[in-house]
Design an enzyme around this catalytic site. Structure first.
Site, mmCIF file in Angstrom:
data_model
loop_
_atom_site.group_PDB
_atom_site.id
_atom_site.type_symbol
_atom_site.label_atom_id
_atom_site.label_comp_id
_atom_site.label_asym_id
_atom_site.label_seq_id
_atom_site.Cartn_x
_atom_site.Cartn_y
_atom_site.Cartn_z
ATOM 1 N N LYS A 257 -8.655 -12.046 -10.297
ATOM 2 C CA LYS A 257 -8.432 -10.673 -9.819
ATOM 3 C C LYS A 257 -7.367 -10.034 -10.707
ATOM 4 O O LYS A 257 -6.242 -10.527 -10.805
ATOM 5 C CB LYS A 257 -7.968 -10.676 -8.366
ATOM 6 C CG LYS A 257 -7.451 -9.315 -7.872
ATOM 7 C CD LYS A 257 -6.972 -9.342 -6.416
ATOM 8 C CE LYS A 257 -6.306 -8.028 -6.015
ATOM 9 N NZ LYS A 257 -5.790 -8.008 -4.632
ATOM 10 N N ASP A 262 -1.745 -2.028 -7.475
ATOM 11 C CA ASP A 262 -2.464 -1.815 -6.214
ATOM 12 C C ASP A 262 -1.649 -0.906 -5.296
ATOM 13 O O ASP A 262 -0.765 -1.362 -4.580
ATOM 14 C CB ASP A 262 -2.732 -3.171 -5.533
ATOM 15 C CG ASP A 262 -3.493 -3.011 -4.222
ATOM 16 O OD1 ASP A 262 -4.013 -1.909 -3.962
ATOM 17 O OD2 ASP A 262 -3.569 -4.012 -3.465
ATOM 18 N N LYS A 269 -0.667 2.129 0.615
ATOM 19 C CA LYS A 269 0.334 1.178 1.115
ATOM 20 C C LYS A 269 1.629 1.924 1.439
ATOM 21 O O LYS A 269 1.912 2.964 0.846
ATOM 22 C CB LYS A 269 0.652 0.138 0.035
ATOM 23 C CG LYS A 269 -0.415 -0.891 -0.195
ATOM 24 C CD LYS A 269 0.027 -1.909 -1.232
ATOM 25 C CE LYS A 269 -1.046 -2.953 -1.473
ATOM 26 N NZ LYS A 269 -1.358 -3.778 -0.307
ATOM 27 N N ASP A 280 -0.293 -7.684 -8.947
ATOM 28 C CA ASP A 280 -1.584 -7.925 -8.294
ATOM 29 C C ASP A 280 -2.676 -8.345 -9.281
ATOM 30 O O ASP A 280 -3.831 -8.443 -8.919
ATOM 31 C CB ASP A 280 -1.994 -6.664 -7.509
ATOM 32 C CG ASP A 280 -2.889 -6.981 -6.324
ATOM 33 O OD1 ASP A 280 -2.892 -8.145 -5.869
ATOM 34 O OD2 ASP A 280 -3.591 -6.064 -5.860
ATOM 35 N N ASP A 339 -7.642 -0.578 0.512
ATOM 36 C CA ASP A 339 -6.607 -1.541 0.117
ATOM 37 C C ASP A 339 -7.134 -2.979 0.118
ATOM 38 O O ASP A 339 -6.457 -3.876 -0.365
ATOM 39 C CB ASP A 339 -5.400 -1.400 1.057
ATOM 40 C CG ASP A 339 -4.157 -2.073 0.512
ATOM 41 O OD1 ASP A 339 -4.151 -2.421 -0.700
ATOM 42 O OD2 ASP A 339 -3.193 -2.252 1.283
ATOM 43 N N GLU A 341 -9.168 -4.276 -1.839
ATOM 44 C CA GLU A 341 -9.898 -3.982 -3.073
ATOM 45 C C GLU A 341 -10.174 -5.211 -3.923
ATOM 46 O O GLU A 341 -11.125 -5.235 -4.700
ATOM 47 C CB GLU A 341 -9.118 -2.941 -3.894
ATOM 48 C CG GLU A 341 -8.016 -3.486 -4.813
ATOM 49 C CD GLU A 341 -6.880 -4.186 -4.078
ATOM 50 O OE1 GLU A 341 -6.719 -3.946 -2.862
ATOM 51 O OE2 GLU A 341 -6.167 -4.991 -4.712
ATOM 52 N N ARG A 343 -11.257 -8.137 -3.153
ATOM 53 C CA ARG A 343 -12.547 -8.753 -2.826
ATOM 54 C C ARG A 343 -13.705 -7.927 -3.378
ATOM 55 O O ARG A 343 -14.766 -8.479 -3.697
ATOM 56 C CB ARG A 343 -12.649 -8.964 -1.305
ATOM 57 C CG ARG A 343 -12.573 -7.706 -0.500
ATOM 58 C CD ARG A 343 -12.243 -7.962 0.983
ATOM 59 N NE ARG A 343 -10.844 -8.367 1.183
ATOM 60 C CZ ARG A 343 -10.317 -8.659 2.364
ATOM 61 N NH1 ARG A 343 -11.064 -8.627 3.466
ATOM 62 N NH2 ARG A 343 -9.052 -9.018 2.466
HETATM 63 N N1 BES Z 1 -2.910 -7.157 -3.195
HETATM 64 C C1 BES Z 1 -2.960 -7.150 -1.790
HETATM 65 C C2 BES Z 1 -2.511 -8.475 -1.173
HETATM 66 C C3 BES Z 1 -1.069 -8.837 -1.354
HETATM 67 C C4 BES Z 1 -0.118 -8.500 -0.420
HETATM 68 C C5 BES Z 1 -0.669 -9.575 -2.457
HETATM 69 C C6 BES Z 1 1.196 -8.874 -0.594
HETATM 70 C C7 BES Z 1 0.635 -9.952 -2.624
HETATM 71 C C8 BES Z 1 1.582 -9.592 -1.685
HETATM 72 C C9 BES Z 1 -4.383 -6.867 -1.326
HETATM 73 O O1 BES Z 1 -5.122 -6.058 -2.153
HETATM 74 C C10 BES Z 1 -4.277 -6.197 -0.007
HETATM 75 O O2 BES Z 1 -3.790 -5.098 0.038
HETATM 76 N N2 BES Z 1 -4.752 -6.855 1.037
HETATM 77 C C11 BES Z 1 -4.688 -6.308 2.346
HETATM 78 C C12 BES Z 1 -5.998 -6.631 3.025
HETATM 79 C C13 BES Z 1 -6.184 -5.926 4.319
HETATM 80 C C14 BES Z 1 -6.333 -4.432 4.081
HETATM 81 C C15 BES Z 1 -7.425 -6.481 4.996
HETATM 82 C C16 BES Z 1 -3.513 -6.985 3.060
HETATM 83 O O3 BES Z 1 -3.261 -8.157 2.823
HETATM 84 O O4 BES Z 1 -2.866 -6.299 3.834
HETATM 85 ZN ZN ZN Z 2 -4.621 -6.056 -4.127
HETATM 86 MN MN MN Z 3 -4.830 -4.010 -1.744
#
Ligand code: BES
Ligand code: ZN
Ligand code: MN
Length: 495
Positions: A257, A262, A269, A280, A339, A341, A343
């Site tokens: 990824k 992000d 966010k 990210d 967010d 994204e 996946r």
């Molecule tokens: N890049 C983030 C995950 C992340 C969070 C990585 C903190 C490192 C530190 C990912 O893209 C994300 O935003 N995931 C969301 C998913 C949710 C919307 C289902 C998350 O983890 O809140």
């Molecule tokens: Zn992300």
């Molecule tokens: Mn995200």
């Protein structure tokens, strides 16, 4: 930093091992004798018991040329392993890096289960890992903040064998440096286009690098990945790095990824800490670092590293919550949260990997979910795998390299959580439960029947908050995954 192996040590600074209970290594004992028992007295005076990282430092020890003698703990001698030697050397480098000392002799004795050659090679590895810095944008470093340490001399009876081992290990350290640099770079400098350019440079090592832009990806139907990048002024890139070290064997595909920043997109966010989302792309950095390591050590395996590079931005042209996108696999996704994204990117990239490369295994690394940090903190990555044999090989490689994983479950009940009446699936469950597992189940929908696959959620380990207790991981970006992947390829796919 220069690293040499030799039988005798004449550094300005000398470092020796002390085991738990205060037992001196053979080299430490020899120096203690020259000092008339002065080293043992210093260790006792410092109330040092030999725990890992404890240091007793003698300045200008009488009768020695050296300006400093460091006795550094390694823990129980009978339990000492390669990683313990790396950290021992790392502690010495951490102490001396900006001290004014230029030349350090590491007395890497065979101890515990670690042979002389291994101890020496791993001491050199630990020294280099600990000397990593990211000073590119610091224009006003004061003299006492600048590294002074330049020469590492590893003192060993097995110089030749150690040198040979180190040539292999050092290629892996170069890969770790590469990954750390990529993760540390700010997101205005490292975006999909400049990231792809940095990867193109791997061709100098014999890696074949192919870069696909948005036009090519659109032709392939990679609309899930393209949707993530459509709000960015930077063009999304798919980079395919092929290393051919084993004739016709089916390759292992490493997928990363690579979200260079992000923001969350329209599902924006919160502001606090958003800067961390420059990391990210840690999965892509790990894959890139692993490719550099494999090429550098001339691995006898076929490995294809594929990274999906995108920037997730809010914009008038950005993807909206509620959009439905068609993936390269033909399956459709209702994007309920922009967010989630990573996946979406992986859905198309793992499909591309399987279609184009018929891999023996697909292993993806991704900073996929905040939830994995809730589960495992910054100590383990989350491992998801549909093949027990692959899972145990990954866990073994991970433990041996100090990049541990913890396996989490998957099943049909979790899979059901991403069903939606509006498309083949949605990209979030909409509930807080089992967030990391749901993310893994989503990716699994793009894995073909019978395809061995692992997903490693590295959101908690690609970078970590200070203080940096492990001296071999001395800054924000860890380079996590490079060592794990290189070792996995060595142990499972090279023979
Ligand atoms: N890049 C983030 C995950 C992340 C969070 C990585 C903190 C490192 C530190 C990912 O893209 C994300 O935003 N995931 C969301 C998913 C949710 C919307 C289902 C998350 O983890 O809140
Ligand atoms: Zn992300
Ligand atoms: Mn995200």
């Amino acid at each position: 930093m220069n690293v040499r192996f030799s039988k005798e040590g004449r550094g300005e600074a000398l470092a020796v091992m002390v085991a738990e209970g205060g037992a001196l290594s053979p080299s430490a004992a020899a120096l203690d004798e020259r000092l008339g028992g002065g080293l043992a007295r210093a260790i006792a005076a410092a109330r040092m018991t030999g725990k890992p990282g404890q240091i007793a430092e003698l300045l200008a020890p009488p009768g020695l040329d050296a300006s400093r003698l460091l006795a550094i703990g390694v823990g129980p001698a009978d339990k000492l392993q390669a990683l313990g030697v790396e950290r021992w050397a790392g502690h010495a480098v951490k102490r001396l890096l900006t001290s004014g000392v230029q030349k350090l002799s590491l007395f890497a004795d065979a101890l515990g289960g670690v042979s002389a050659a291994e101890a020496a090679a791993k001491a050199a590895v630990g020294a280099r890992l600990a000397a990593y810095r990211f000073d590119l944008y610091r224009t006003k470093l004061k003299p006492d903040q600048e590294p002074t340490l330049r020469d590492i001399q590893v003192v060993t009876d097995a110089a030749k064998a150690a040198q040979a081992r180190f040539e292999v290990d050092n290629a892996v350290v170069d890969g770790v440096y590469f990954a750390r640099d990529l993760v540390n770079e700010p997101p205005n400098v490292l975006h999909p286009e400049s990231f792809a350019e940095r990867l193109a440079a791997l061709s100098e090592l014999g890696v074949e690098v192919k870069i696909l832009g948005e036009t090519e990806m659109r032709k392939l139907g990679m609309n899930a990945m393209l949707g993530v990048g459509q709000g960015s002024v930077r063009e999304s890139k798919l980079v395919v790095m092929s290393w051919k070290g084993a004739g016709k064997a089916a390759p292992v595909c490493l997928v990363g990824k690579g979200v260079t920043f992000d923001t969350g997109g329209i599902s924006l966010k919160p502001g606090a800490g958003m800067d961390e989302m420059k990391g990210d792309m840690g999965g892509a950095a790990a894959v890139a670092g692993a490719m550099k390591a494999l090429a550098g050590r001339n691995a006898k395996a076929n490995v294809v590293g594929i990274v999906g590079l995108v920037e997730n931005m809010p914009d008038g042209s950005a993807q909206r919550p509620g959009d439905i996108v068609a993936t390269m696999s033909g399956q459709t996704i209702e994007v309920l949260n922009t967010d989630a994204e990573g996946r979406l990117v992986l859905a198309d990239v793992v499909w591309y990997a399987q279609e184009k490369h018929k891999p023996a295994a697909v292993i993806d690394l991704a900073t996929l979910t905040g939830a994995v940090i809730i589960s495992l903190g910054h100590e383990h990555a989350g491992l998801f795998c549909n093949d027990d044999d692959l899972a145990s090989s990954i866990a073994a490689a991970a433990a041996a390299e100090g990049e541990p994983v913890w396996r989490l479950p998957m099943n049909a009940a979790y899979d059901k959580m991403i069903d939606t009446p509006n498309a083949d699936m949605k990209n979030i469950s909409g509930k807080p439960a089992a967030g990391s597992i749901v993310g893994a189940q989503f990716i699994k929908r793009f894995i073909k029947d019978g395809q061995a696959w692992a997903h490693i959620d590295i959101a908690g380990v690609a970078w970590k908050p200070g203080p940096y207790e492990d001296p071999t991981s001395p800054c924000w970006a860890t380079g996590y995954g490079v060592r794990l992947l290189s070792r996995l390829i060595a142990d499972k796919y090279e023979n």
